[in-house]
Design a protein around this motif. Structure first.
Motif, PDB file in Angstrom:
ATOM      1  N   VAL A  24       0.837  -1.195   0.000  1.00 52.93           N
ATOM      2  CA  VAL A  24       0.000   0.000   0.000  1.00 52.93           C
ATOM      3  C   VAL A  24       0.876   1.250   0.000  1.00 52.93           C
ATOM      4  N   LEU A  25       1.949   1.230   0.785  1.00 50.93           N
ATOM      5  CA  LEU A  25       2.862   2.371   0.814  1.00 50.93           C
ATOM      6  C   LEU A  25       3.538   2.562  -0.532  1.00 50.93           C
ATOM      7  N   TYR A  26       3.960   1.478  -1.178  1.00 46.84           N
ATOM      8  CA  TYR A  26       4.552   1.597  -2.512  1.00 46.84           C
ATOM      9  C   TYR A  26       3.558   2.240  -3.479  1.00 46.84           C
ATOM     10  N   ALA A  27       2.288   1.837  -3.387  1.00 43.11           N
ATOM     11  CA  ALA A  27       1.269   2.355  -4.296  1.00 43.11           C
ATOM     12  C   ALA A  27       0.974   3.833  -4.040  1.00 43.11           C
ATOM     13  N   LEU A  28       1.213   4.305  -2.830  1.00 44.18           N
ATOM     14  CA  LEU A  28       0.970   5.706  -2.508  1.00 44.18           C
ATOM     15  C   LEU A  28       2.066   6.631  -3.025  1.00 44.18           C
ATOM     16  N   VAL A  29       3.223   6.087  -3.350  1.00 47.02           N
ATOM     17  CA  VAL A  29       4.375   6.912  -3.725  1.00 47.02           C
ATOM     18  C   VAL A  29       4.111   7.748  -4.983  1.00 47.02           C
ATOM     19  N   PRO A  30       3.607   7.178  -6.105  1.00 43.09           N
ATOM     20  CA  PRO A  30       3.421   8.017  -7.301  1.00 43.09           C
ATOM     21  C   PRO A  30       2.505   9.216  -7.060  1.00 43.09           C
ATOM     22  N   ALA A  50       3.410  13.265  10.013  1.00 43.87           N
ATOM     23  CA  ALA A  50       2.291  12.394  10.370  1.00 43.87           C
ATOM     24  C   ALA A  50       2.754  10.973  10.631  1.00 43.87           C
ATOM     25  N   VAL A  51       3.661  10.472   9.812  1.00 44.51           N
ATOM     26  CA  VAL A  51       4.176   9.113  10.007  1.00 44.51           C
ATOM     27  C   VAL A  51       4.954   9.035  11.315  1.00 44.51           C
ATOM     28  N   GLY A  52       5.788  10.044  11.600  1.00 43.82           N
ATOM     29  CA  GLY A  52       6.538  10.048  12.852  1.00 43.82           C
ATOM     30  C   GLY A  52       5.629  10.095  14.066  1.00 43.82           C
ATOM     31  N   PHE A  53       4.620  10.960  14.036  1.00 42.80           N
ATOM     32  CA  PHE A  53       3.659  11.023  15.143  1.00 42.80           C
ATOM     33  C   PHE A  53       2.894   9.707  15.290  1.00 42.80           C
ATOM     34  N   VAL A  79       2.060   3.483   9.953  1.00 41.70           N
ATOM     35  CA  VAL A  79       2.660   4.285   8.881  1.00 41.70           C
ATOM     36  C   VAL A  79       1.618   4.601   7.807  1.00 41.70           C
ATOM     37  N   VAL A  80       0.823   3.608   7.434  1.00 44.12           N
ATOM     38  CA  VAL A  80      -0.225   3.822   6.428  1.00 44.12           C
ATOM     39  C   VAL A  80      -1.246   4.837   6.926  1.00 44.12           C
ATOM     40  N   LEU A  92       0.780  23.451   3.926  1.00 43.08           N
ATOM     41  CA  LEU A  92       1.383  24.284   4.965  1.00 43.08           C
ATOM     42  C   LEU A  92       0.606  24.204   6.274  1.00 43.08           C
ATOM     43  N   THR A  93       0.008  23.045   6.530  1.00 37.20           N
ATOM     44  CA  THR A  93      -0.758  22.859   7.769  1.00 37.20           C
ATOM     45  C   THR A  93       0.153  22.951   8.993  1.00 37.20           C
ATOM     46  N   PRO A  94      -0.217  23.687  10.034  1.00 36.67           N
ATOM     47  CA  PRO A  94       0.613  23.760  11.248  1.00 36.67           C
ATOM     48  C   PRO A  94       0.844  22.382  11.845  1.00 36.67           C
ATOM     49  N   TRP A  95       2.014  22.186  12.414  1.00 37.39           N
ATOM     50  CA  TRP A  95       2.414  20.877  12.911  1.00 37.39           C
ATOM     51  C   TRP A  95       1.489  20.365  14.012  1.00 37.39           C
ATOM     52  N   TRP A  96       0.948  21.278  14.813  1.00 35.21           N
ATOM     53  CA  TRP A  96       0.112  20.840  15.934  1.00 35.21           C
ATOM     54  C   TRP A  96      -1.232  20.292  15.451  1.00 35.21           C
ATOM     55  N   VAL A  97      -1.706  20.726  14.287  1.00 35.41           N
ATOM     56  CA  VAL A  97      -2.912  20.136  13.724  1.00 35.41           C
ATOM     57  C   VAL A  97      -2.653  18.668  13.365  1.00 35.41           C
ATOM     58  N   THR A  98      -1.499  18.414  12.752  1.00 38.14           N
ATOM     59  CA  THR A  98      -1.126  17.035  12.432  1.00 38.14           C
ATOM     60  C   THR A  98      -0.994  16.195  13.689  1.00 38.14           C
ATOM     61  N   LEU A  99      -0.407  16.763  14.729  1.00 37.74           N
ATOM     62  CA  LEU A  99      -0.243  16.041  15.993  1.00 37.74           C
ATOM     63  C   LEU A  99      -1.600  15.658  16.583  1.00 37.74           C
ATOM     64  N   VAL A 100      -2.546  16.583  16.607  1.00 37.07           N
ATOM     65  CA  VAL A 100      -3.866  16.306  17.183  1.00 37.07           C
ATOM     66  C   VAL A 100      -4.595  15.249  16.364  1.00 37.07           C
ATOM     67  N   GLY A 101      -4.592  15.404  15.040  1.00 45.56           N
ATOM     68  CA  GLY A 101      -5.311  14.468  14.192  1.00 45.56           C
ATOM     69  C   GLY A 101      -4.767  13.062  14.247  1.00 45.56           C
ATOM     70  N   VAL A 102      -3.448  12.933  14.157  1.00 43.00           N
ATOM     71  CA  VAL A 102      -2.829  11.608  14.213  1.00 43.00           C
ATOM     72  C   VAL A 102      -2.996  10.992  15.594  1.00 43.00           C
ATOM     73  N   GLY A 103      -2.857  11.801  16.640  1.00 43.88           N
ATOM     74  CA  GLY A 103      -3.045  11.280  17.982  1.00 43.88           C
ATOM     75  C   GLY A 103      -4.441  10.731  18.191  1.00 43.88           C
ATOM     76  N   PHE A 104      -5.443  11.436  17.702  1.00 45.65           N
ATOM     77  CA  PHE A 104      -6.810  10.950  17.833  1.00 45.65           C
ATOM     78  C   PHE A 104      -7.014   9.689  17.002  1.00 45.65           C
ATOM     79  N   ALA A 105      -6.409   9.644  15.817  1.00 46.04           N
ATOM     80  CA  ALA A 105      -6.564   8.475  14.949  1.00 46.04           C
ATOM     81  C   ALA A 105      -5.970   7.217  15.582  1.00 46.04           C
ATOM     82  N   ILE A 106      -4.772   7.336  16.137  1.00 46.09           N
ATOM     83  CA  ILE A 106      -4.087   6.158  16.674  1.00 46.09           C
ATOM     84  C   ILE A 106      -4.600   5.799  18.065  1.00 46.09           C
ATOM     85  N   VAL A 107      -4.718   6.785  18.933  1.00 46.30           N
ATOM     86  CA  VAL A 107      -5.068   6.506  20.330  1.00 46.30           C
ATOM     87  C   VAL A 107      -6.548   6.147  20.475  1.00 46.30           C
ATOM     88  N   VAL A 108      -7.415   7.004  19.942  1.00 48.56           N
ATOM     89  CA  VAL A 108      -8.860   6.828  20.161  1.00 48.56           C
ATOM     90  C   VAL A 108      -9.468   5.873  19.147  1.00 48.56           C
TER      91      VAL A 108
END
Length: 352
Positions: A24-30, A50-53, A79-80, A92-108
């Motif tokens: 899936v990650l390979y397919a997302l590259v192009p 996002a991947v790091g968070f 990672v996906v 140019l989304t602020p980094w804290w928006v990415t942190l909140v969104g990814v945190g909610f996705a993974i944790v909750v």
């Protein structure tokens, strides 16, 4: 003589979760590279953030649940999730928006339901809906695509905007951002302008938005790779795009000056990304053959309805989450007949 016996499973599956996620990650590259070409290096910065968070939150939750960290991280599901979430964000989304969104996705959306395999909703879409409803201003800051207004931000200027909120060259957000093709189309139609008049704007390309149509083509290429490698089945992508095209085509035929064409809807926004990469999530999607067709068709119909008459120009996340709720019921009523099982004989009523 004693023989060694082994418990099931006795046949090793052809693919494991890690291998499927890597494909899936390979397919997302192009599509990701095409998005970077048109919208700048901020796309790659968002993906890396996002991947790091996502990996960090995944490790923290595994430690909190006293689960092994390294083997679970090796399935690449986090990672996906992070990558898909990042592709939905302006560059140019602020980094804290990415942190909140990814945190909610993974944790909750993932771990509070039991982890991979137990989440009823697509985690990336849950995280995106949370930030879309919580920070609507930050989610509309799309820069114009290359060829429309070449700003040419350097990597230093991009990182300063994302991490510090500082724009270069005394620019303001109003000077560097523009509406997406779907947003522009929706706004102009609300002002009683015709499709032919709206398409004269330089934001539009051959049949969709300038740049967006080519990004969609590269995601389509990645989706076809997933079909060829049998990572996903054909029913959901065909049903999503087919129902979206049929709905758009029906209204377009009735009044082509009031409703956009099927090609515009299919190649605008995240339609193709949804059909091949988001709606096909093996955990939250329908699993039966007939159920996948119903599930995908529901997403396509909801996508068109919300885009046309709702408050949001693109509705992928809402359409997917609504059909995630319906997936268990769809599977219950579309179970295939077991091999060798005959249908029940017809009931004979012989009367009193």
């Amino acid at each position: 003589m004693r023989f060694r016996t082994h418990s099931s499973p006795h046949m090793i599956p052809a693919h494991d979760v890690g291998q499927l996620m890597r494909r899936v990650l390979y397919a997302l590259v192009p599509g990701t590279l095409a998005m970077t070409w048109y919208f700048g290096l901020g796309v790659l910065v968002n993906v890396l953030l996002a991947v790091g968070f996502a990996v960090g939150f995944e490790a923290l939750m595994l430690l909190a649940r006293r689960r092994p960290v390294i083997p679970v991280l090796g399935d690449y599901s986090a990672v996906v999730t992070g990558w898909l979430f990042a592709l939905a964000l302006p560059p140019l989304t602020p980094w804290w928006v990415t942190l909140v969104g990814v945190g909610f996705a993974i944790v909750v959306a993932k771990h509070l339901y039991g982890g991979l395999g137990y989440n009823p909703f697509n985690p990336a879409m849950v995280g995106y809906v949370v930030v879309l409803l919580s920070f609507p201003r930050e989610l509309i800051l799309w820069v114009p695509p290359m060829g429309f207004d070449d700003l040419g931000f350097s990597i230093g200027e991009v990182t300063a905007a994302i991490f510090l909120g500082q724009l270069p060259r005394e620019l303001t957000w109003d000077m560097i951002t523009t509406a997406t093709p779907l947003d522009h189309m929706k706004t102009e139609l609300a002002q009683n302008r015709t499709i032919s008049e709206i398409r004269e704007h330089p934001l539009f390309g051959s049949f969709s938005g300038h740049g967006w149509e080519w990004i969609a083509n590269w995601f389509l290429l990645g989706g076809l790779f997933l079909l060829f490698m049998r990572v996903i089945s054909w029913q959901i992508p065909v049903a999503v795009l087919g129902s979206l095209a049929v709905m758009a085509g029906a209204f377009w035929v009735i009044d082509p000056d009031a409703y956009a064409s099927p090609a515009f809807h299919v190649f605008s926004g995240a339609s193709i990304l949804c059909a091949f990469f988001i709606a096909t999530d093996p955990v939250s999607a329908s699993t039966t053959p007939r159920g996948r067709l119903i599930y995908g068709a529901g997403i396509g119909i909801l996508l068109y309805v919300i885009r046309t008459w709702g408050n949001y120009p693109d509705a992928v996340a809402f359409a997917v989450l609504l059909m995630n709720m319906a997936a268990p019921t769809i599977d219950h009523y579309t179970q295939p007949r077991a091999f060798g099982q005959n249908p029940p004989p017809p009931r004979r009523d012989n009367g009193p």
